[in-house]
Design a protein around this motif. Structure first.
Motif, PDB file in Angstrom:
ATOM      1  N   LYS A 103      10.584 -35.624  72.886  1.00 38.74           N
ATOM      2  CA  LYS A 103      11.931 -35.129  72.631  1.00 38.74           C
ATOM      3  C   LYS A 103      11.882 -33.818  71.860  1.00 38.74           C
ATOM      4  N   LEU A 104      12.700 -32.876  72.284  1.00 40.91           N
ATOM      5  CA  LEU A 104      12.833 -31.623  71.554  1.00 40.91           C
ATOM      6  C   LEU A 104      13.960 -31.763  70.533  1.00 40.91           C
ATOM      7  N   PRO A 105      13.774 -31.247  69.317  1.00 42.97           N
ATOM      8  CA  PRO A 105      14.837 -31.343  68.321  1.00 42.97           C
ATOM      9  C   PRO A 105      16.033 -30.470  68.713  1.00 42.97           C
ATOM     10  N   LYS A 106      17.221 -30.876  68.308  1.00 44.92           N
ATOM     11  CA  LYS A 106      18.430 -30.110  68.625  1.00 44.92           C
ATOM     12  C   LYS A 106      18.384 -28.708  68.015  1.00 44.92           C
ATOM     13  N   SER A 107      17.647 -28.576  66.933  1.00 42.57           N
ATOM     14  CA  SER A 107      17.561 -27.284  66.257  1.00 42.57           C
ATOM     15  C   SER A 107      16.871 -26.224  67.097  1.00 42.57           C
ATOM     16  N   ILE A 108      16.281 -26.615  68.236  1.00 41.89           N
ATOM     17  CA  ILE A 108      15.591 -25.642  69.083  1.00 41.89           C
ATOM     18  C   ILE A 108      16.566 -24.572  69.579  1.00 41.89           C
ATOM     19  N   GLY A 109      17.844 -24.923  69.621  1.00 47.39           N
ATOM     20  CA  GLY A 109      18.857 -23.950  70.040  1.00 47.39           C
ATOM     21  C   GLY A 109      18.967 -22.768  69.109  1.00 47.39           C
ATOM     22  N   LYS A 110      18.438 -22.900  67.884  1.00 47.44           N
ATOM     23  CA  LYS A 110      18.486 -21.800  66.912  1.00 47.44           C
ATOM     24  C   LYS A 110      17.406 -20.754  67.167  1.00 47.44           C
ATOM     25  N   LEU A 111      16.481 -21.064  68.064  1.00 46.51           N
ATOM     26  CA  LEU A 111      15.389 -20.129  68.342  1.00 46.51           C
ATOM     27  C   LEU A 111      15.864 -19.057  69.310  1.00 46.51           C
ATOM     28  N   ARG A 112      16.713 -18.192  68.829  1.00 49.19           N
ATOM     29  CA  ARG A 112      17.348 -17.218  69.725  1.00 49.19           C
ATOM     30  C   ARG A 112      16.383 -16.163  70.250  1.00 49.19           C
ATOM     31  N   ASN A 113      15.204 -16.011  69.617  1.00 52.43           N
ATOM     32  CA  ASN A 113      14.214 -15.035  70.077  1.00 52.43           C
ATOM     33  C   ASN A 113      13.161 -15.636  70.989  1.00 52.43           C
ATOM     34  N   LEU A 114      13.190 -16.967  71.199  1.00 53.50           N
ATOM     35  CA  LEU A 114      12.175 -17.617  72.020  1.00 53.50           C
ATOM     36  C   LEU A 114      12.240 -17.116  73.457  1.00 53.50           C
ATOM     37  N   GLU A 115      11.094 -16.656  73.966  1.00 52.51           N
ATOM     38  CA  GLU A 115      11.018 -16.107  75.320  1.00 52.51           C
ATOM     39  C   GLU A 115      10.290 -17.032  76.293  1.00 52.51           C
ATOM     40  N   ALA A 116       9.305 -17.775  75.789  1.00 51.96           N
ATOM     41  CA  ALA A 116       8.498 -18.643  76.668  1.00 51.96           C
ATOM     42  C   ALA A 116       8.370 -20.029  76.055  1.00 51.96           C
ATOM     43  N   LEU A 117       8.683 -21.067  76.848  1.00 52.68           N
ATOM     44  CA  LEU A 117       8.577 -22.453  76.409  1.00 52.68           C
ATOM     45  C   LEU A 117       7.856 -23.256  77.492  1.00 52.68           C
ATOM     46  N   ASP A 118       6.765 -23.906  77.120  1.00 59.23           N
ATOM     47  CA  ASP A 118       5.983 -24.708  78.062  1.00 59.23           C
ATOM     48  C   ASP A 118       6.013 -26.170  77.622  1.00 59.23           C
ATOM     49  N   ILE A 119       6.690 -27.030  78.399  1.00 58.44           N
ATOM     50  CA  ILE A 119       6.747 -28.464  78.101  1.00 58.44           C
ATOM     51  C   ILE A 119       6.178 -29.275  79.275  1.00 58.44           C
ATOM     52  N   SER A 120       5.350 -28.619  80.077  1.00 60.16           N
ATOM     53  CA  SER A 120       4.746 -29.314  81.216  1.00 60.16           C
ATOM     54  C   SER A 120       3.734 -30.356  80.716  1.00 60.16           C
ATOM     55  N   GLU A 121       3.606 -31.439  81.485  1.00 59.76           N
ATOM     56  CA  GLU A 121       2.667 -32.520  81.183  1.00 59.76           C
ATOM     57  C   GLU A 121       2.947 -33.168  79.825  1.00 59.76           C
ATOM     58  N   THR A 122       4.221 -33.174  79.393  1.00 57.74           N
ATOM     59  CA  THR A 122       4.628 -33.878  78.175  1.00 57.74           C
ATOM     60  C   THR A 122       5.455 -35.096  78.589  1.00 57.74           C
ATOM     61  N   ASN A 123       5.970 -35.815  77.603  1.00 58.99           N
ATOM     62  CA  ASN A 123       6.824 -36.974  77.882  1.00 58.99           C
ATOM     63  C   ASN A 123       8.307 -36.632  77.808  1.00 58.99           C
ATOM     64  N   ILE A 124       8.625 -35.351  77.774  1.00 58.81           N
ATOM     65  CA  ILE A 124      10.016 -34.909  77.698  1.00 58.81           C
ATOM     66  C   ILE A 124      10.690 -35.108  79.049  1.00 58.81           C
ATOM     67  N   LYS A 125      11.756 -35.895  79.079  1.00 58.69           N
ATOM     68  CA  LYS A 125      12.469 -36.198  80.315  1.00 58.69           C
ATOM     69  C   LYS A 125      13.709 -35.334  80.512  1.00 58.69           C
ATOM     70  N   GLU A 126      14.304 -34.912  79.411  1.00 55.65           N
ATOM     71  CA  GLU A 126      15.479 -34.054  79.519  1.00 55.65           C
ATOM     72  C   GLU A 126      15.538 -33.088  78.346  1.00 55.65           C
ATOM     73  N   LEU A 127      16.208 -31.972  78.571  1.00 52.60           N
ATOM     74  CA  LEU A 127      16.340 -30.949  77.538  1.00 52.60           C
ATOM     75  C   LEU A 127      17.630 -31.163  76.760  1.00 52.60           C
ATOM     76  N   PRO A 128      17.624 -30.903  75.463  1.00 53.95           N
ATOM     77  CA  PRO A 128      18.867 -31.002  74.694  1.00 53.95           C
ATOM     78  C   PRO A 128      19.850 -29.925  75.140  1.00 53.95           C
ATOM     79  N   SER A 129      21.121 -30.213  75.030  1.00 54.95           N
ATOM     80  CA  SER A 129      22.139 -29.250  75.481  1.00 54.95           C
ATOM     81  C   SER A 129      22.056 -27.934  74.715  1.00 54.95           C
ATOM     82  N   GLU A 130      21.459 -27.961  73.533  1.00 55.26           N
ATOM     83  CA  GLU A 130      21.386 -26.762  72.697  1.00 55.26           C
ATOM     84  C   GLU A 130      20.510 -25.652  73.285  1.00 55.26           C
ATOM     85  N   VAL A 131      19.725 -25.972  74.333  1.00 57.49           N
ATOM     86  CA  VAL A 131      18.847 -24.936  74.905  1.00 57.49           C
ATOM     87  C   VAL A 131      19.650 -23.781  75.501  1.00 57.49           C
TER      88      VAL A 131
END
Length: 525
Positions: A486-514
């Protein structure tokens, strides 16, 4: 290294003034003045870098310039972080009038003014240490007629470069439709021009293009003359008549002629012996990316590189490129995408055998690379000395690694825990190459507020704390192969994030904050 640090901080200043103008109100004049001062000293840094045997005085001066560049980068990042935090708690239209904000701006402005005085004071020390002019020597360049003679060298006269020659031909003839810039870097007399000429003259290569041009660039080139030469070469390659009034045309007309001529053509251009980074900026506007597979080859003596992976690690091409972009290592070139510039850097490293290709994709392009053990050890030694970065592999005491206060850290052992690195508050990149259990606390993450790249690939971490959202400066986050669910909801605050790799993890869905992540351009799932 100092030259690279200055180039990077100049890029950061330019980017900040363009993209964070609102936040930087009150200190933008100081930043622009510092940018000009640093620009004027770049040539002396390049001169110092060319000296094989630097005196202690020169080393001290170069180190002072590097450290000053780091101070400037820290101030910009800290101030931007502070202003962003203020936005979280203050109504936007009142932010810039609060006493606390005005006080912080005054503090930063005062520091920048002091740094500017320090930079100007370096001139006296520079003269004292004997770096008062750019020193030339007869081996810095080949006369133009000698360079052009490479075009008339017979195939049998070219010795060596078999692998490099094959790679060049592959890059020139593959199925990639985007315009590609291929850089060949090396010292004078190392065979760059001969290597490129061999590929350029190859009939199989030429048959892939509608027109082609070879331009030898002098150190004192004139932009308009280069464009005129391009037009002549293109026309002559197709046995077409050159315009009679070409000599009377100005820059605007020349660009329009080239764009119109090349619009529907797949073209090949060689720019031989380009010394100036501004060369590409000066002429690329005339070379349209028409997605027909055009290629541009540049031979140059300039180099700026760095990389931090464990021994025998297979480096994925796309991963390396995203890291370079996130760190700000990729220079901004007008109308050229950062990913294309970074690709050219990678080709430089491969052509110089600093990286070895271990796997290629279906188009023949590198997919995975690795660094030779000896080169890696040399690079790590230089990197540590220049305060660029350090690897903790358990061979040295952990306190020794922490004492460097470096800007990049690669953890390659299970000894110790991440909390023990909490005093390394200037980190820009953190790589964790361990498979044992690791964890991040909110407190630890708050210490890494300037972090640009966080790579946890295959690490045994299953929970990311909400404190992740405090990493305002983060551009690159790699969670590939981790058990994170699970990704924390606070990830939406990363306004400068350009690249995110969640392949081969157990993450099934992204939080709406993305959806709040304004700059996310690469998502691997």
């Amino acid at each position: 290294m100092a030259s690279a640090a200055v180039d990077q901080v100049i890029g950061i200043i330019v980017s900040a003034l363009q993209n964070e103008a609102t936040l930087l109100v009150g200190i933008n004049d100081e930043l622009d003045e510092i940018r000009r001062e640093l620009e004027s000293r770049k040539s002396f840094l390049h001169d110092a870098a060319r000296k094989q045997d630097m005196s202690e005085g020169v080393k001290t001066w170069v180190a002072a310039v590097r450290d000053t560049a780091h101070q400037i980068e820290d101030l910009i990042d800290e101030f931007t972080y502070y202003m962003y935090r203020q936005q979280c708690f203050t109504i936007l239209h009142r932010i810039f009038r609060t006493p606390k904000t005005l006080c912080e701006k005054h503090r930063i402005a005062s520091k920048l003014q002091q740094i500017n005085k320090t930079i100007k004071g370096m001139d006296e020390r520079r003269k004292r240490y004997g770096i008062d002019r750019i020193e030339g020597s007869s081996d810095h360049y080949l006369p133009l007629y000698q360079r052009d003679s490479a075009l008339f060298t017979e195939e049998d006269d070219v010795v060596g470069f078999e692998e490099e020659s094959w790679l060049l031909k592959t890059l020139l003839t593959d199925k990639e439709k985007d315009q590609t810039l291929i850089s060949v870097v090396g010292m004078g007399g190392s065979g760059k021009t001969t290597l490129v000429a061999k590929a350029y003259k190859d009939e199989t290569v030429k048959s892939c293009f509608d027109c082609y041009a070879w331009i030898t660039v002098s150190q004192t080139y004139m932009r308009d003359d280069l464009l005129k030469s391009l037009i002549k070469e293109f026309h002559q390659s197709r046995k077409e008549r050159v315009l009679d009034d070409l000599g009377t045309k100005g820059f605007k007309d020349l660009v329009e002629i080239l764009i119109g001529y090349l619009k529907q053509k797949k073209y090949l251009v060689v720019l031989d012996d380009g010394w100036d980074i501004n060369l590409w900026e000066a002429i690329n506007v005339s070379l349209p990316n028409n997605e027909l597979g055009s290629r541009i080859m540049l031979t140059t003596r300039k180099e700026d590189v760095g990389s931090y992976f464990s021994e025998d690690y297979k480096i994925q091409r796309k991963k390396l490129i995203r890291l370079w972009i996130a760190e700000g290592f990729v220079q901004q070139i007008d109308r050229t995408r950062p990913i294309e510039v970074a690709e050219s850097y990678l080709m430089e490293l491969i052509l110089r055998s600093m990286l070895q290709v271990v796997q290629r994709n279906e188009f023949g392009r590198p997919k995975h690379c690795k660094m030779h053990d000896l080169l890696r050890e040399i690079g790590l030694s230089i990197s540590e000395r220049e305060k660029f970065g350090v690897v903790y592999d358990g061979k040295a005491e952990i306190d020794k690694c922490k004492s460097h206060q470096v800007r990049r850290l690669s953890i390659q052992t299970t000894k110790g825990d991440l909390q023990s690195y909490s005093n390394m508050t200037r980190l820009r990149s953190l790589f964790v190459f361990v498979i044992s259990s690791v964890s991040f606390s909110n407190t630890l993450l708050s210490k890494f507020k300037l972090l640009r790249a966080l790579d946890l690939e295959n690490a045994a971490i299953d929970i990311l704390p909400e404190g992740l959202g405090t990493l305002f400066n983060l551009r690159y986050l790699n969670l590939r192969g981790t058990p994170v669910a699970k990704l924390p909801k606070s990830i939406g605050k990363l306004r400068n994030l350009e690249a995110l790799d969640i392949s081969e993890t157990n993450i099934k869905e992204l939080p709406s904050e993305v959806v709040e992540m304004q700059n996310l351009s690469s998502l691997a799932v």
